[in-house]
Scaffold this motif. Structure first.
Motif, PDB file in Angstrom:
ATOM      1  N   UNK A 160       0.822  -1.014   0.037  1.00 39.65           N
ATOM      2  CA  UNK A 160       0.072  -0.118   0.018  1.00 39.65           C
ATOM      3  C   UNK A 160       0.882   1.347   0.134  1.00 39.65           C
ATOM      4  N   UNK A 161       0.351   2.068  -0.766  1.00 33.50           N
ATOM      5  CA  UNK A 161       1.249   3.641  -0.890  1.00 33.50           C
ATOM      6  C   UNK A 161       2.791   3.430  -1.198  1.00 33.50           C
ATOM      7  N   UNK A 162       2.871   2.862  -2.575  1.00 34.14           N
ATOM      8  CA  UNK A 162       3.948   2.647  -3.187  1.00 34.14           C
ATOM      9  C   UNK A 162       4.423   3.828  -3.850  1.00 34.14           C
ATOM     10  N   UNK A 163       5.326   4.720  -3.660  1.00 34.36           N
ATOM     11  CA  UNK A 163       5.440   5.930  -4.378  1.00 34.36           C
ATOM     12  C   UNK A 163       6.626   5.648  -5.516  1.00 34.36           C
ATOM     13  N   UNK A 164       6.614   6.017  -6.624  1.00 32.38           N
ATOM     14  CA  UNK A 164       7.587   5.794  -7.576  1.00 32.38           C
ATOM     15  C   UNK A 164       7.720   7.145  -8.446  1.00 32.38           C
ATOM     16  N   UNK A 165       8.899   7.711  -8.466  1.00 33.18           N
ATOM     17  CA  UNK A 165       9.287   8.876  -9.193  1.00 33.18           C
ATOM     18  C   UNK A 165       9.083   8.630 -10.658  1.00 33.18           C
ATOM     19  N   UNK A 166       8.534   9.604 -11.284  1.00 35.35           N
ATOM     20  CA  UNK A 166       8.321   9.864 -12.764  1.00 35.35           C
ATOM     21  C   UNK A 166       9.179  11.122 -13.144  1.00 35.35           C
ATOM     22  N   UNK A 168      10.548  14.183 -14.718  1.00 36.63           N
ATOM     23  CA  UNK A 168      10.097  15.327 -15.379  1.00 36.63           C
ATOM     24  C   UNK A 168       8.527  15.340 -15.891  1.00 36.63           C
ATOM     25  N   UNK A 169       8.074  14.549 -14.666  1.00 32.89           N
ATOM     26  CA  UNK A 169       6.394  14.273 -14.704  1.00 32.89           C
ATOM     27  C   UNK A 169       5.684  14.581 -13.489  1.00 32.89           C
ATOM     28  N   UNK A 170       6.366  13.964 -12.437  1.00 35.51           N
ATOM     29  CA  UNK A 170       5.731  14.118 -11.035  1.00 35.51           C
ATOM     30  C   UNK A 170       6.079  12.706 -10.488  1.00 35.51           C
ATOM     31  N   UNK A 171       5.124  12.093 -10.030  1.00 30.98           N
ATOM     32  CA  UNK A 171       5.228  10.782  -9.290  1.00 30.98           C
ATOM     33  C   UNK A 171       3.963  10.024  -9.340  1.00 30.98           C
ATOM     34  N   UNK A 172       3.821   8.631  -9.018  1.00 30.41           N
ATOM     35  CA  UNK A 172       2.731   7.955  -9.049  1.00 30.41           C
ATOM     36  C   UNK A 172       2.698   6.989  -7.555  1.00 30.41           C
ATOM     37  N   UNK A 173       1.563   7.094  -7.223  1.00 30.75           N
ATOM     38  CA  UNK A 173       1.261   6.346  -5.876  1.00 30.75           C
ATOM     39  C   UNK A 173       0.605   4.898  -6.293  1.00 30.75           C
ATOM     40  N   UNK A 174       1.208   3.828  -6.288  1.00 23.42           N
ATOM     41  CA  UNK A 174       0.540   2.705  -6.697  1.00 23.42           C
ATOM     42  C   UNK A 174      -0.123   2.026  -5.289  1.00 23.42           C
ATOM     43  N   UNK A 175      -1.282   1.435  -5.489  1.00 24.02           N
ATOM     44  CA  UNK A 175      -2.076   0.641  -4.456  1.00 24.02           C
ATOM     45  C   UNK A 175      -2.226   1.757  -3.347  1.00 24.02           C
ATOM     46  N   UNK A 176      -2.697   3.122  -3.685  1.00 22.52           N
ATOM     47  CA  UNK A 176      -3.103   3.997  -2.760  1.00 22.52           C
ATOM     48  C   UNK A 176      -4.126   3.770  -1.915  1.00 22.52           C
ATOM     49  N   UNK A 177      -3.988   3.842  -0.335  1.00 25.02           N
ATOM     50  CA  UNK A 177      -4.964   3.302   0.342  1.00 25.02           C
ATOM     51  C   UNK A 177      -5.106   4.500   1.471  1.00 25.02           C
ATOM     52  N   UNK A 178      -6.293   5.054   1.990  1.00 27.43           N
ATOM     53  CA  UNK A 178      -6.791   5.839   2.773  1.00 27.43           C
ATOM     54  C   UNK A 178      -7.614   5.091   3.751  1.00 27.43           C
ATOM     55  N   UNK A 179      -7.597   4.980   4.961  1.00 23.87           N
ATOM     56  CA  UNK A 179      -8.671   4.247   5.899  1.00 23.87           C
ATOM     57  C   UNK A 179      -9.117   5.285   6.801  1.00 23.87           C
ATOM     58  N   UNK A 180     -10.305   5.116   6.868  1.00 23.86           N
ATOM     59  CA  UNK A 180     -11.335   6.159   8.004  1.00 23.86           C
ATOM     60  C   UNK A 180     -11.940   5.459   8.993  1.00 23.86           C
ATOM     61  N   UNK A 181     -12.435   6.307   9.814  1.00 24.34           N
ATOM     62  CA  UNK A 181     -13.186   5.296  10.992  1.00 24.34           C
ATOM     63  C   UNK A 181     -12.562   5.086  12.137  1.00 24.34           C
TER      64      UNK A 181
END
Length: 235
Positions: A160-166, A168-181
């Motif tokens: 979860x929430x693996x960040x990879x640099x791109x 000249x473009x920015x970055x991507x977060x893979x399997x982005x997760x946000x838990x609430x409650x």
């Protein structure tokens, strides 16, 4: 679309429809405080980039509960993304023993930013439940098939929430997760399998001697989301 993929979609749709047909009680929005409610949203793709804002069909759990579906054979924004067979589904039910909500999003032949990110299949699943002992959420079943980021293959088991640099473009977060409650009377989760953050350098001065930029800050100027699912249960 492969025959196996078509069969999986058909089986999932039939199973979800069966829950509704069985008369599982689902609460209406705006019911009295203290009663359990469920919610869910799912979609295949969203783009806010290159001066374009677009979104594939959204499945949103209606006020009456039950099930909602958002589907598209194809979806694309030139130079931003293209995808096929986008399937989004959400369902929710309230029961004295256990209340549940589940959303899923699946899409195929994914191509982001002219091949910078590709995948054969992207699947997002968000599930939440509440019973007498508490509430919890999870993303079991979420996965990638043949994911490639910036020319490098990525394992299907992405933390979860693996960040990879791109560059000249920015970055991507893979399997982005946000838990609430609070995990007792409520729980929710949002899963974005691919979330690209487009960034530009704002401010700064160009050094006339070296040609290098001095100062400035990277600012997010757009985003691309593929495979999004949200579920929530609570009182």
């Amino acid at each position: 679309m492969t025959m196996s993929a078509m069969n999986l979609r058909a089986l999932r749709t039939i199973a979800l429809a069966a829950l509704v047909a069985l008369g599982c009680p689902v609460l209406f929005a705006g019911q009295a405080a203290g009663q359990t409610t469920v919610g869910g949203v799912a979609f295949g793709s969203y783009v806010n980039a290159l001066g374009v804002m677009a979104q594939s069909p959204v499945a949103m759990l209606p006020d009456t509960g039950g099930m909602a579906v958002g589907e598209a054979d194809t979806f694309g924004v030139p130079s931003a993304l293209s995808a096929q067979w986008l399937d989004a589904t959400t369902t929710g039910a309230v029961d004295d023993a256990v209340s549940t909500s589940q959303s899923s999003s699946e899409l195929e032949d994914v191509n982001v930013l002219n091949g910078l990110i590709t995948a054969d299949i992207v699947t997002a699943i968000a599930s939440s439940y509440q019973n007498a002992t508490g509430a919890a959420s999870g993303s079991d079943g979420s996965a990638f098939t043949n994911l490639v980021v910036n020319g490098a293959s990525v394992t299907s088991d992405v933390a979860p929430n693996t960040q990879v640099a791109l560059p000249g473009v920015g970055y991507v977060v893979l399997n982005e997760q946000q838990v609430t409650g609070n995990g007792v009377s409520s729980s929710g989760i949002t899963v974005n399998m691919i979330h690209v953050y487009l960034q530009s350098l704002v401010g700064g001065l160009l050094d006339p001697l070296t040609g290098q930029l001095i100062g400035g800050a990277l600012t997010t100027t757009g985003e691309i989301i593929l495979g999004s699912a949200n579920s929530a249960v609570g009182t």
